[in-house]
Design an enzyme around this catalytic site. Sequence first.
Site, PDB file in Angstrom:
ATOM      1  N   PRO A   1       0.809  -1.231   0.000  1.00  0.00           N
ATOM      2  CA  PRO A   1       0.000   0.000   0.000  1.00  0.00           C
ATOM      3  C   PRO A   1       0.840   1.279   0.000  1.00  0.00           C
ATOM      4  O   PRO A   1       0.483   2.247  -0.690  1.00  0.00           O
ATOM      5  CB  PRO A   1      -0.843  -0.102   1.272  1.00  0.00           C
ATOM      6  CG  PRO A   1      -0.320  -1.263   2.048  1.00  0.00           C
ATOM      7  CD  PRO A   1       0.520  -2.102   1.139  1.00  0.00           C
TER       8      PRO A   1
ATOM      9  N   THR B   1     -40.110  48.398  -1.823  1.00  0.00           N
ATOM     10  CA  THR B   1     -38.766  48.602  -1.281  1.00  0.00           C
ATOM     11  C   THR B   1     -38.935  48.814   0.218  1.00  0.00           C
ATOM     12  O   THR B   1     -39.966  49.355   0.660  1.00  0.00           O
ATOM     13  CB  THR B   1     -38.079  49.839  -1.913  1.00  0.00           C
ATOM     14  OG1 THR B   1     -38.872  50.992  -1.646  1.00  0.00           O
ATOM     15  CG2 THR B   1     -37.939  49.676  -3.435  1.00  0.00           C
ATOM     16  N   HIS B   2     -37.970  48.364   0.994  1.00  0.00           N
ATOM     17  CA  HIS B   2     -38.059  48.429   2.475  1.00  0.00           C
ATOM     18  C   HIS B   2     -39.321  47.735   2.985  1.00  0.00           C
ATOM     19  O   HIS B   2     -39.861  48.127   4.026  1.00  0.00           O
ATOM     20  CB  HIS B   2     -38.060  49.879   2.992  1.00  0.00           C
ATOM     21  CG  HIS B   2     -36.911  50.707   2.522  1.00  0.00           C
ATOM     22  ND1 HIS B   2     -35.803  50.957   3.292  1.00  0.00           N
ATOM     23  CD2 HIS B   2     -36.691  51.344   1.339  1.00  0.00           C
ATOM     24  CE1 HIS B   2     -34.945  51.718   2.613  1.00  0.00           C
ATOM     25  NE2 HIS B   2     -35.459  51.957   1.423  1.00  0.00           N
TER      26      HIS B   2
ATOM     27  N   SER C   1     -50.386  20.944   6.490  1.00  0.00           N
ATOM     28  CA  SER C   1     -50.550  20.925   7.945  1.00  0.00           C
ATOM     29  C   SER C   1     -51.130  19.602   8.408  1.00  0.00           C
ATOM     30  O   SER C   1     -52.023  19.040   7.768  1.00  0.00           O
ATOM     31  CB  SER C   1     -51.478  22.063   8.363  1.00  0.00           C
ATOM     32  OG  SER C   1     -51.833  21.932   9.719  1.00  0.00           O
ATOM     33  N   SER C   2     -50.655  19.154   9.566  1.00  0.00           N
ATOM     34  CA  SER C   2     -51.219  17.941  10.157  1.00  0.00           C
ATOM     35  C   SER C   2     -52.493  18.261  10.931  1.00  0.00           C
ATOM     36  O   SER C   2     -53.277  17.366  11.253  1.00  0.00           O
ATOM     37  CB  SER C   2     -50.198  17.295  11.094  1.00  0.00           C
ATOM     38  OG  SER C   2     -49.920  18.194  12.153  1.00  0.00           O
TER      39      SER C   2
ATOM     40  N   LYS D   1     -54.742  23.490   4.470  1.00  0.00           N
ATOM     41  CA  LYS D   1     -53.614  24.436   4.424  1.00  0.00           C
ATOM     42  C   LYS D   1     -52.508  23.884   3.527  1.00  0.00           C
ATOM     43  O   LYS D   1     -52.186  22.694   3.571  1.00  0.00           O
ATOM     44  CB  LYS D   1     -53.075  24.651   5.836  1.00  0.00           C
ATOM     45  CG  LYS D   1     -52.118  25.822   5.968  1.00  0.00           C
ATOM     46  CD  LYS D   1     -51.942  26.156   7.457  1.00  0.00           C
ATOM     47  CE  LYS D   1     -51.149  27.423   7.649  1.00  0.00           C
ATOM     48  NZ  LYS D   1     -49.742  27.264   7.323  1.00  0.00           N
TER      49      LYS D   1
ATOM     50  N   GLU E   1     -39.050  26.575   1.637  1.00  0.00           N
ATOM     51  CA  GLU E   1     -38.540  26.259   2.972  1.00  0.00           C
ATOM     52  C   GLU E   1     -37.331  25.342   2.877  1.00  0.00           C
ATOM     53  O   GLU E   1     -36.309  25.540   3.571  1.00  0.00           O
ATOM     54  CB  GLU E   1     -39.658  25.651   3.831  1.00  0.00           C
ATOM     55  CG  GLU E   1     -40.707  26.705   4.195  1.00  0.00           C
ATOM     56  CD  GLU E   1     -41.966  26.146   4.848  1.00  0.00           C
ATOM     57  OE1 GLU E   1     -41.958  24.976   5.282  1.00  0.00           O
ATOM     58  OE2 GLU E   1     -42.961  26.897   4.919  1.00  0.00           O
TER      59      GLU E   1
END
Length: 467
Positions: A135, A192-193, A323-324, A329, A336
């Site tokens: 090796p 903007t902002h 959603s559970s 939803k 995400e």
Amino acid sequence: MPDTHTAAQRLEHDSFGDIAVPADHLWGAQTQRSLQFFAISTERQAPELIHALVLVKKISARVNGELGLLSADKAAAIVAAADEVLAGRWAEEFPLSVWQTGSGTQTNMNVNEVLANRASELLGGVRGPARRVHPNDEVNLGQSSNDVFPTAMHIAAALAIEQQLMPALDELRGQLDLKAQAFADIIKIGRTHLQDATPLTLGQEFSGYVAQLEQGRLHLQAALPHLYQLALGGTAVGIGLNAHPAFAARAAAGIAEATGLPFVSAPNKFEVMAAADALVHGHGVLKTVAASLMKIANDIRWLASGPRCGIGELQIPENEPGSSIMPGKVNPTQSEALTMICCQVFGNDVALNIGGASGNFELNVFRPMMAHNFLQSARLLSDGARSFARHCVAGIAPRRARIEQLLNESLMLVTALAPHIGYDRASAIAKHAHAHGLSLREAALQLGELSGEQFDQWVRVEDMVGR
Ligand SMILES: O=C(O)C[C@H](O)C(=O)O
């Protein structure tokens, strides 16, 4: 009574003495010691890195054979063993943790041991101390972990950028560009902002995302030349002790030919071994791409917020129940996932920067972590960009009624009046409208600032979006 359930073992040997290894595995003594002393967490050396290391061993054996340093049959056997690994065999033979020696010595030896034992078998010999290929002396001939590991990191990183990340970003850019064109005539209110601003088209907004990814591609391309420089041939500290003088250039040419990428022998081996700046710079670009993707994914989920009580200008694909507990939803899950990926890349960048900055003298010893982080970031960004392109962007549709409603309610269309009646009088119209719940037109007429005809002539959103 012997325990018949004990897995068969064989003795392997290194400079520390004998050690038992599972007989059905190809690895040797140093791999086994690493498993014992670095039983740390679940992160393993990335398959892309192992692949690059094995490629380095294959090309090195071939070059050493051509240079007359390795017998033709042994060189061919190492090449054949490497080809088996590169074809996907023996994946379970590379079990070592990321969290080991900072030079990657144990992983280099893991690869050396597996290839030596397998090459021995291919030559009709055994695996273990009586093997026909050594090796260190033969698989690692003219090499050190200190040049092999950074070489493999550069190969794996460049391949990840060119073969994974760029095509994935191109796919996402293409999908965004389709939307930019399809939405070219949809006038919407700008923000903007986080506050109402003047209008633009939805297509213009998306064209910004397209251009972000085009710039990202240019930044990625600019990071490649440094990654193309290979440390191989530098051996322990960069001077090339124990390597044939022709080895470095020939091996780099062989790697370039095998990968189709323009790898070269680094003109200064000390830089590529003592530091890891090419990885730091390259990952800086991955971080920049993550910043782009985070901005885009966030914009899209905000614009799709609602559906009743948010901004609600975009409809994004409804891929799964959100959603559970809350029936009906649906959530912006692709955004995400992608924004979480970006967080991980930012974190990887911090660790990688600290590792890159912390080399001492002739060697950077943060390499397995840096390789792991770089390749994880590239993989996450590639997969994340593709997923986002296919499962979110491709299905985005404008919610025209909502876009029009918000456009008409906006007070900042008043900006178009400023060149005609001045900033202060236009401002008074906007404030009056807001305070009394009036439209801009109603407020302008109530204040007697201009006629209805003038308002209709001057406040025309089609004229405001610069197409
Ligand atoms: O493993 C090697 O080849 C060298 C090692 O990283 C060392 O410098 O001590």
